[in-house]
Design a protein around this motif. Structure first.
Motif, PDB file in Angstrom:
ATOM      1  N   ALA A 243       0.828  -1.212   0.000  1.00 44.47           N
ATOM      2  CA  ALA A 243       0.000   0.000   0.000  1.00 44.47           C
ATOM      3  C   ALA A 243       0.859   1.257   0.000  1.00 44.47           C
ATOM      4  CB  ALA A 243      -0.925   0.000   1.216  1.00 44.47           C
ATOM      5  N   SER A 244       2.016   1.207   0.672  1.00 40.85           N
ATOM      6  CA  SER A 244       2.816   2.431   0.819  1.00 40.85           C
ATOM      7  C   SER A 244       3.549   2.825  -0.463  1.00 40.85           C
ATOM      8  CB  SER A 244       3.823   2.254   1.947  1.00 40.85           C
ATOM      9  OG  SER A 244       4.613   1.105   1.702  1.00 40.85           O
ATOM     10  N   ASN A 245       3.581   1.940  -1.447  1.00 40.59           N
ATOM     11  CA  ASN A 245       4.289   2.259  -2.686  1.00 40.59           C
ATOM     12  C   ASN A 245       3.358   3.058  -3.608  1.00 40.59           C
ATOM     13  OD1 ASN A 245       5.778   2.344  -5.025  1.00 40.59           O
ATOM     14  ND2 ASN A 245       6.530   0.251  -4.828  1.00 40.59           N
ATOM     15  N   VAL A 263     -10.733   0.838 -11.182  1.00 46.35           N
ATOM     16  CA  VAL A 263      -9.949   0.323 -10.055  1.00 46.35           C
ATOM     17  C   VAL A 263     -10.733   0.418  -8.752  1.00 46.35           C
ATOM     18  CG1 VAL A 263      -7.859   0.665  -8.663  1.00 46.35           C
ATOM     19  CG2 VAL A 263      -7.753   0.903 -11.144  1.00 46.35           C
ATOM     20  N   ALA A 264     -10.738  -0.685  -8.024  1.00 44.69           N
ATOM     21  CA  ALA A 264     -11.274  -0.681  -6.655  1.00 44.69           C
ATOM     22  C   ALA A 264     -10.142  -1.023  -5.696  1.00 44.69           C
ATOM     23  CB  ALA A 264     -12.399  -1.709  -6.529  1.00 44.69           C
ATOM     24  N   LEU A 265     -10.085  -0.316  -4.590  1.00 49.25           N
ATOM     25  CA  LEU A 265      -9.056  -0.592  -3.583  1.00 49.25           C
ATOM     26  C   LEU A 265      -9.575  -1.662  -2.632  1.00 49.25           C
ATOM     27  CD1 LEU A 265      -8.091   3.072  -2.612  1.00 49.25           C
ATOM     28  CD2 LEU A 265      -7.088   1.633  -4.403  1.00 49.25           C
ATOM     29  N   VAL A 266      -8.711  -2.629  -2.321  1.00 52.01           N
ATOM     30  CA  VAL A 266      -9.099  -3.679  -1.376  1.00 52.01           C
ATOM     31  C   VAL A 266      -8.044  -3.732  -0.278  1.00 52.01           C
ATOM     32  CG1 VAL A 266     -10.029  -6.000  -1.176  1.00 52.01           C
ATOM     33  CG2 VAL A 266      -9.859  -4.956  -3.438  1.00 52.01           C
ATOM     34  N   GLY A 267      -8.425  -3.352   0.922  1.00 44.93           N
ATOM     35  CA  GLY A 267      -7.474  -3.319   2.042  1.00 44.93           C
ATOM     36  C   GLY A 267      -7.484  -1.943   2.678  1.00 44.93           C
ATOM     37  N   ARG A 268      -7.584  -1.919   4.001  1.00 37.29           N
ATOM     38  CA  ARG A 268      -7.737  -0.658   4.724  1.00 37.29           C
ATOM     39  C   ARG A 268      -6.547   0.279   4.521  1.00 37.29           C
ATOM     40  NH1 ARG A 268      -8.644   0.710  10.951  1.00 37.29           N
ATOM     41  NH2 ARG A 268      -6.623  -0.259  11.162  1.00 37.29           N
ATOM     42  N   ILE A 273      -3.352   5.222   2.743  1.00 36.03           N
ATOM     43  CA  ILE A 273      -2.203   5.759   2.010  1.00 36.03           C
ATOM     44  C   ILE A 273      -2.665   6.712   0.908  1.00 36.03           C
ATOM     45  CG2 ILE A 273      -0.368   5.152   0.394  1.00 36.03           C
ATOM     46  CD1 ILE A 273       0.554   4.246   3.007  1.00 36.03           C
ATOM     47  N   ILE A 274      -3.686   6.318   0.173  1.00 34.51           N
ATOM     48  CA  ILE A 274      -4.127   7.160  -0.951  1.00 34.51           C
ATOM     49  C   ILE A 274      -4.692   8.483  -0.433  1.00 34.51           C
ATOM     50  CG2 ILE A 274      -5.868   7.316  -2.788  1.00 34.51           C
ATOM     51  CD1 ILE A 274      -4.913   4.663  -3.743  1.00 34.51           C
ATOM     52  N   VAL A 303     -12.881  -4.639 -14.457  1.00 33.44           N
ATOM     53  CA  VAL A 303     -12.552  -4.433 -13.039  1.00 33.44           C
ATOM     54  C   VAL A 303     -11.079  -4.766 -12.786  1.00 33.44           C
ATOM     55  CG1 VAL A 303     -12.978  -5.281 -10.691  1.00 33.44           C
ATOM     56  CG2 VAL A 303     -14.897  -4.924 -12.254  1.00 33.44           C
ATOM     57  N   LEU A 304     -10.422  -3.906 -12.045  1.00 33.65           N
ATOM     58  CA  LEU A 304      -9.085  -4.221 -11.528  1.00 33.65           C
ATOM     59  C   LEU A 304      -9.085  -3.958 -10.016  1.00 33.65           C
ATOM     60  CD1 LEU A 304      -5.640  -3.554 -13.038  1.00 33.65           C
ATOM     61  CD2 LEU A 304      -6.049  -2.940 -10.661  1.00 33.65           C
ATOM     62  N   LEU A 305      -8.662  -4.953  -9.289  1.00 35.56           N
ATOM     63  CA  LEU A 305      -8.650  -4.850  -7.822  1.00 35.56           C
ATOM     64  C   LEU A 305      -7.219  -4.606  -7.365  1.00 35.56           C
ATOM     65  CD1 LEU A 305     -10.793  -8.036  -7.477  1.00 35.56           C
ATOM     66  CD2 LEU A 305     -11.610  -5.727  -6.981  1.00 35.56           C
TER      67      LEU A 305
END
Ligand SMILES: [Zn+2]
Length: 342
Positions: A243-245, A263-268, A273-274, A303-305
Motif C-alpha cells: 500500500a505504501s508504494n 480500479v477498486a481498492l481492497v485493504g484498509r 495511504i491514498i 474491473v481491476l482490484l
C-alpha cells in the motif's frame, strides 16, 4: 500531560565535545529503526519504527526496540525526526511517543499518514507534528538539521544532515536511487554532490539488499511490464501491491485506465495511504476509483482490484480473497492475480 523527570548529567550524557551515534534498533537488523544522536547534553532521535515477527518469530506480530535508555532521559530528548513513512520507521511512534513527549518533525506525506494512523487508532495522546518542507532546514536542540530528498518505494524519503559544533554527519534513511520515480521528486543529486565539500565526518547508511550486485530497476520499467501483462487478460484482475508504494499504485491505476478497467481498492491501508498522498499533493489527477462493494455491477473484464497482501500476509486483502473469506470480492476461473516484482 505527565511531567518529565529531570535527569542529572551523568556518564550517559553527551558532552559538548562529543558527537555520539547510538542506535537502539535497526542497525544490523531489518526493521524497527530507532537512532539517537547525542551532543552537548541532548539527544536527537531519527525514526521510531517496528519490525514484523514473520517466520522467525511465529505468533509474534510486531516487535519494537527497547526505548528504556531514552525514556529514562526523555527530558534530554530534543526531538524526533522521521525520515519517511514506512512502518519500520514510524510504526512505533503511537506506542512509544507518549513516554517521550518530544517535538516530532516530518515532511507533509509522512505527517499526513501519521495523523491518519493516530486517528484510525482513535488515539487521544497525540503529538503535534511539526511539518517541515522537502529540503527543509530547522534546528533541533544542539543540531542544525537539513533534509535531502532521496528516492525509495514511498513518497518523500529524506536523508538527514546533522550539523553540530563537533562536526557533520549524514544519516541516509532508506533509499533506492531511481532516475524515473514517477511519483514525487527525483533525488537531489546536486545537494549530495555539494555535500562532498562539507567535511562530512560519517555517513550512516542503510539500504535493504545493498550487498546484492546489480541494478534494482526503475518504476518506469514496471509500468511497461504491467502494460504488456494486462493486455492479454480477460476476467477480473487483482494486482498485489504494498500500500505504501504510491508510485506503484499510480502505475497500476494508469495502466488500468488504458485497458478500460475501473480500479477498486481492497485493504484498509490502501485507503489510508491514498488519502494521505492526496492530502500531501500527490495523485491529483487520477481516474476516479470505484467502491469495492460496487464491482458486481461491472463486467468482470472492466474491473481491476488493487489489493494489499503481496507477500501473503495473513488477514491482508489477497489472503482473504484467496481463502474465500472476503465480504466483497470473489475470484473465479478465468480471473487473474498479478504480482509485480520489486
Ligand atoms: Zn523504507
Amino acid at each position: 500531560m505527565t511531567r518529565k523527570r529531570k535527569t542529572a548529567p551523568g556518564i550517559h550524557t553527551p558532552g559538548d565535545d562529543e558527537l555520539l551515534f547510538l542506535p537502539l534498533g535497526g542497525t544490523g537488523e531489518i526493521g524497527m529503526n530507532m537512532n539517537l544522536y547525542g551532543h552537548a547534553g541532548q539527544w536527537l532521535m531519527i525514526d521510531l519504527g517496528v519490525a514484523f515477527g514473520e517466520h522467525e518469530l511465529p505468533g509474534i506480530e510486531m516487535v519494537m526496540p527497547d526505548p528504556d535508555f531514552i525514556v529514562e532521559r526523555a527530558d534530554r530528548l530534543a526531538g524526533l525526526v522521521l525520515t519517511h513513512a514506512h512502518e519500520d520507521h514510524i510504526g512505533a511512534v503511537s506506542y512509544i511517543w507518549p513516554k517521550l513527549r518530544c517535538p516530532v518533525y516530518a515532511t507533509p506525506f509522512t505527517a499526513a499518514l501519521l495523523r491518519r494512523k493516530f486517528a484510525d487508532d482513535k488515539a487521544t495522546d497525540v503529538p503535534d507534528i511539526i511539518e517541515v518542507p522537502l529540503s527543509g532546514q530547522f534546528r533541533v536542540g544542539p543540531f542544525e538539521v537539513e533534509l535531502v530528498t532521496l528516492t525509495h518505494s514511498i513518497p518523500e524519503p529524506n536523508a538527514v544532515i546533522l550539523r553540530s559544533s563537533c562536526g557533520t554527519v549524514l544519516h541516509t534513511g532508506d533509499w533506492k536511487l531511481d532516475p524515473d520515480p514517477l511519483v514525487g521528486d527525483d533525488y537531489d543529486k546536486q545537494r549530495l554532490i555539494s555535500l562532498a565539500d562539507e567535511n562530512v565526518q560519517a555517513m550512516i547508511c542503510d539500504s535493504t539488499n545493498a550487498m546484492v550486485e546489480g541494478d534494482s530497476g526503475s518504476e518506469l520499467d514496471v509500468r511497461a511490464a504491467l502494460e504488456r501483462e494486462l493486455a492479454g487478460l480477460k476476467g477480473r484482475v487483482a494486482v498485489a501491491c504494498f500500500a505504501s508504494n504510491v508510485a506503484r499504485l499510480e502505475t497500476v491505476m494508469r495502466v488500468a485506465e488504458t485497458h478500460g478497467r475501473r480500479v477498486a481498492l481492497v485493504g484498509r491501508s490502501m485507503h489510508r495511504i491514498i488519502a494521505s498522498a492526496r492530502e500531501a499533493g500527490y495523485l491529483q489527477d487520477m481516474p476516479p476509483l470505484i467502491d469495492v462493494r460496487d464491482i458486481d455491477y461491472l463486467p468482470r473484464e472492466e474491473v481491476l482490484l488493487l489489493c494489499t497482501g503481496s507477500q501473503g500476509e495473513p488477514r491482508a486483502a489477497l489472503w482473504r480473497i484467496a481463502n474465500g473469506d472476503h465480504p466483497d470480492v470473489e475470484l473465479q476461473e478465468g480471473d487473474s492475480v498479478v504480482f509485480p516484482r520489486g
